[in-house]
Design a protein around this motif. Structure first.
Motif, PDB file in Angstrom:
ATOM      1  N   LEU A 166       0.839  -1.206   0.000  1.00  0.00           N
ATOM      2  CA  LEU A 166       0.000   0.000   0.000  1.00  0.00           C
ATOM      3  C   LEU A 166       0.868   1.248   0.000  1.00  0.00           C
ATOM      4  O   LEU A 166       1.946   1.253   0.588  1.00  0.00           O
ATOM      5  CB  LEU A 166      -0.846   0.063   1.273  1.00  0.00           C
ATOM      6  N   ASP A 167       0.342   2.300  -0.588  1.00  0.00           N
ATOM      7  CA  ASP A 167       0.997   3.602  -0.501  1.00  0.00           C
ATOM      8  C   ASP A 167       1.010   4.039   0.960  1.00  0.00           C
ATOM      9  O   ASP A 167       0.019   3.847   1.673  1.00  0.00           O
ATOM     10  CB  ASP A 167       0.213   4.608  -1.356  1.00  0.00           C
ATOM     11  N   ASN A 168       2.092   4.624   1.405  1.00  0.00           N
ATOM     12  CA  ASN A 168       2.198   5.057   2.802  1.00  0.00           C
ATOM     13  C   ASN A 168       1.192   6.138   3.174  1.00  0.00           C
ATOM     14  O   ASN A 168       0.950   6.382   4.347  1.00  0.00           O
ATOM     15  CB  ASN A 168       3.611   5.551   3.104  1.00  0.00           C
ATOM     16  N   LYS A 169       0.600   6.791   2.184  1.00  0.00           N
ATOM     17  CA  LYS A 169      -0.415   7.817   2.454  1.00  0.00           C
ATOM     18  C   LYS A 169      -1.752   7.204   2.870  1.00  0.00           C
ATOM     19  O   LYS A 169      -2.610   7.889   3.404  1.00  0.00           O
ATOM     20  CB  LYS A 169      -0.655   8.675   1.212  1.00  0.00           C
ATOM     21  N   LEU A 170      -1.919   5.913   2.596  1.00  0.00           N
ATOM     22  CA  LEU A 170      -3.185   5.243   2.908  1.00  0.00           C
ATOM     23  C   LEU A 170      -3.127   4.584   4.275  1.00  0.00           C
ATOM     24  O   LEU A 170      -2.058   4.245   4.776  1.00  0.00           O
ATOM     25  CB  LEU A 170      -3.491   4.184   1.845  1.00  0.00           C
ATOM     26  N   TYR A 171      -4.297   4.396   4.879  1.00  0.00           N
ATOM     27  CA  TYR A 171      -4.385   3.684   6.141  1.00  0.00           C
ATOM     28  C   TYR A 171      -4.244   2.186   5.909  1.00  0.00           C
ATOM     29  O   TYR A 171      -4.638   1.660   4.868  1.00  0.00           O
ATOM     30  CB  TYR A 171      -5.738   3.932   6.820  1.00  0.00           C
ATOM     31  N   ALA A 172      -3.715   1.495   6.927  1.00  0.00           N
ATOM     32  CA  ALA A 172      -3.656   0.037   6.897  1.00  0.00           C
ATOM     33  C   ALA A 172      -5.076  -0.511   7.109  1.00  0.00           C
ATOM     34  O   ALA A 172      -6.030   0.247   7.295  1.00  0.00           O
ATOM     35  CB  ALA A 172      -2.720  -0.463   7.991  1.00  0.00           C
ATOM     36  N   ASP A 173      -5.206  -1.818   7.090  1.00  0.00           N
ATOM     37  CA  ASP A 173      -6.507  -2.457   7.294  1.00  0.00           C
ATOM     38  C   ASP A 173      -7.081  -2.066   8.659  1.00  0.00           C
ATOM     39  O   ASP A 173      -6.373  -2.064   9.666  1.00  0.00           O
ATOM     40  CB  ASP A 173      -6.351  -3.979   7.205  1.00  0.00           C
ATOM     41  N   TYR A 174      -8.360  -1.767   8.687  1.00  0.00           N
ATOM     42  CA  TYR A 174      -9.032  -1.295   9.903  1.00  0.00           C
ATOM     43  C   TYR A 174      -8.986  -2.302  11.051  1.00  0.00           C
ATOM     44  O   TYR A 174      -9.174  -1.939  12.214  1.00  0.00           O
ATOM     45  CB  TYR A 174     -10.478  -0.913   9.611  1.00  0.00           C
ATOM     46  N   SER A 175      -8.735  -3.569  10.765  1.00  0.00           N
ATOM     47  CA  SER A 175      -8.700  -4.581  11.828  1.00  0.00           C
ATOM     48  C   SER A 175      -7.384  -4.566  12.611  1.00  0.00           C
ATOM     49  O   SER A 175      -7.277  -5.210  13.647  1.00  0.00           O
ATOM     50  CB  SER A 175      -8.949  -5.969  11.244  1.00  0.00           C
ATOM     51  N   LEU A 176      -6.397  -3.826  12.120  1.00  0.00           N
ATOM     52  CA  LEU A 176      -5.097  -3.760  12.786  1.00  0.00           C
ATOM     53  C   LEU A 176      -5.106  -2.667  13.851  1.00  0.00           C
ATOM     54  O   LEU A 176      -5.580  -1.557  13.604  1.00  0.00           O
ATOM     55  CB  LEU A 176      -3.991  -3.488  11.762  1.00  0.00           C
ATOM     56  N   ASP A 177      -4.562  -2.970  15.009  1.00  0.00           N
ATOM     57  CA  ASP A 177      -4.507  -2.020  16.113  1.00  0.00           C
ATOM     58  C   ASP A 177      -3.692  -0.788  15.708  1.00  0.00           C
ATOM     59  O   ASP A 177      -2.546  -0.904  15.297  1.00  0.00           O
ATOM     60  CB  ASP A 177      -3.876  -2.690  17.334  1.00  0.00           C
ATOM     61  N   GLY A 178      -4.287   0.365  15.792  1.00  0.00           N
ATOM     62  CA  GLY A 178      -3.585   1.595  15.434  1.00  0.00           C
ATOM     63  C   GLY A 178      -3.426   1.787  13.939  1.00  0.00           C
ATOM     64  O   GLY A 178      -2.480   2.420  13.491  1.00  0.00           O
ATOM     65  N   TYR A 179      -4.349   1.256  13.165  1.00  0.00           N
ATOM     66  CA  TYR A 179      -4.229   1.296  11.703  1.00  0.00           C
ATOM     67  C   TYR A 179      -4.107   2.709  11.139  1.00  0.00           C
ATOM     68  O   TYR A 179      -3.527   2.899  10.073  1.00  0.00           O
ATOM     69  CB  TYR A 179      -5.394   0.559  11.036  1.00  0.00           C
ATOM     70  N   LYS A 180      -4.613   3.696  11.860  1.00  0.00           N
ATOM     71  CA  LYS A 180      -4.506   5.073  11.385  1.00  0.00           C
ATOM     72  C   LYS A 180      -3.160   5.706  11.758  1.00  0.00           C
ATOM     73  O   LYS A 180      -2.761   6.688  11.164  1.00  0.00           O
ATOM     74  CB  LYS A 180      -5.630   5.938  11.954  1.00  0.00           C
ATOM     75  N   LYS A 181      -2.486   5.135  12.747  1.00  0.00           N
ATOM     76  CA  LYS A 181      -1.268   5.751  13.277  1.00  0.00           C
ATOM     77  C   LYS A 181       0.028   5.195  12.700  1.00  0.00           C
ATOM     78  O   LYS A 181       1.050   5.857  12.774  1.00  0.00           O
ATOM     79  CB  LYS A 181      -1.203   5.545  14.786  1.00  0.00           C
ATOM     80  N   TYR A 182       0.008   3.965  12.188  1.00  0.00           N
ATOM     81  CA  TYR A 182       1.260   3.287  11.865  1.00  0.00           C
ATOM     82  C   TYR A 182       1.370   2.840  10.412  1.00  0.00           C
ATOM     83  O   TYR A 182       0.359   2.620   9.741  1.00  0.00           O
ATOM     84  CB  TYR A 182       1.431   2.053  12.763  1.00  0.00           C
ATOM     85  N   ILE A 183       2.609   2.667   9.986  1.00  0.00           N
ATOM     86  CA  ILE A 183       2.919   1.978   8.736  1.00  0.00           C
ATOM     87  C   ILE A 183       3.022   0.510   9.126  1.00  0.00           C
ATOM     88  O   ILE A 183       3.769   0.164  10.052  1.00  0.00           O
ATOM     89  CB  ILE A 183       4.272   2.465   8.147  1.00  0.00           C
ATOM     90  N   TYR A 184       2.275  -0.347   8.457  1.00  0.00           N
ATOM     91  CA  TYR A 184       2.252  -1.770   8.817  1.00  0.00           C
ATOM     92  C   TYR A 184       3.035  -2.621   7.832  1.00  0.00           C
ATOM     93  O   TYR A 184       2.914  -2.467   6.616  1.00  0.00           O
ATOM     94  CB  TYR A 184       0.811  -2.284   8.890  1.00  0.00           C
ATOM     95  N   VAL A 185       3.830  -3.541   8.406  1.00  0.00           N
ATOM     96  CA  VAL A 185       4.608  -4.498   7.624  1.00  0.00           C
ATOM     97  C   VAL A 185       4.107  -5.897   7.959  1.00  0.00           C
ATOM     98  O   VAL A 185       4.066  -6.284   9.132  1.00  0.00           O
ATOM     99  CB  VAL A 185       6.114  -4.406   7.949  1.00  0.00           C
ATOM    100  N   LEU A 186       3.715  -6.644   6.937  1.00  0.00           N
ATOM    101  CA  LEU A 186       3.353  -8.047   7.106  1.00  0.00           C
ATOM    102  C   LEU A 186       4.632  -8.855   6.963  1.00  0.00           C
ATOM    103  O   LEU A 186       5.279  -8.827   5.912  1.00  0.00           O
ATOM    104  CB  LEU A 186       2.344  -8.480   6.038  1.00  0.00           C
ATOM    105  N   VAL A 187       5.038  -9.530   8.030  1.00  0.00           N
ATOM    106  CA  VAL A 187       6.225 -10.387   7.989  1.00  0.00           C
ATOM    107  C   VAL A 187       5.738 -11.806   7.708  1.00  0.00           C
ATOM    108  O   VAL A 187       5.048 -12.402   8.539  1.00  0.00           O
ATOM    109  CB  VAL A 187       7.020 -10.329   9.311  1.00  0.00           C
ATOM    110  N   ALA A 188       6.074 -12.305   6.536  1.00  0.00           N
ATOM    111  CA  ALA A 188       5.615 -13.633   6.116  1.00  0.00           C
ATOM    112  C   ALA A 188       6.538 -14.691   6.717  1.00  0.00           C
ATOM    113  O   ALA A 188       7.287 -15.379   6.019  1.00  0.00           O
ATOM    114  CB  ALA A 188       5.569 -13.718   4.603  1.00  0.00           C
ATOM    115  N   ALA A 189       6.478 -14.804   8.024  1.00  0.00           N
ATOM    116  CA  ALA A 189       7.292 -15.750   8.791  1.00  0.00           C
ATOM    117  C   ALA A 189       6.715 -15.794  10.203  1.00  0.00           C
ATOM    118  O   ALA A 189       5.784 -15.057  10.512  1.00  0.00           O
ATOM    119  CB  ALA A 189       8.749 -15.284   8.830  1.00  0.00           C
TER     120      ALA A 189
END
Length: 106
Positions: free
Chosen positions: A58-81
């Motif tokens: 996702l573009d960093n200007k967009l919010y992460a998925d709403y189900s993630l804690d603090g989705y409006k505050k953070y850049i989220y990285v999915l670690v596939a491990a």
């Protein structure tokens, strides 16, 4: 075309989430799975695989998925491990330095 809400504030940091179910999957493949689950997009800003390959999602200007804690505050990285290796941690530190944002999980 769907227009996603953009951030109006600077992110406060980077958070990462582990999900070993996505090992060896591309951003496009993960996005297809997320859409099958009813999501509108992949929901993460980056995907980091277990070998340290970081892919933009996702573009960093967009919010992460709403189900993630603090989705409006953070850049989220999915670690596939299921944990961080030296290689994946190094990539996260580089991302943190590049974006000038702290890693919040630490």
């Amino acid at each position: 075309m769907i227009k996603f809400k953009e951030r109006t504030e600077k992110p406060k940091g980077i958070k990462y989430v582990f999900n070993p179910a996505y090992v060896n999957k591309t951003v496009a493949e993960i996005e297809v799975e997320m859409k099958r689950k009813g999501r509108l997009n992949i929901g993460y800003h980056y995907v980091l695989n277990d070998t340290g390959n970081l892919q933009k999602a996702l573009d960093n200007k967009l919010y992460a998925d709403y189900s993630l804690d603090g989705y409006k505050k953070y850049i989220y990285v999915l670690v596939a491990a299921d944990n961080l290796t030296d290689a994946t941690y190094s990539v996260l530190k580089n991302l943190s330095e590049t974006l000038s944002l702290p890693i919040i999980n630490e």
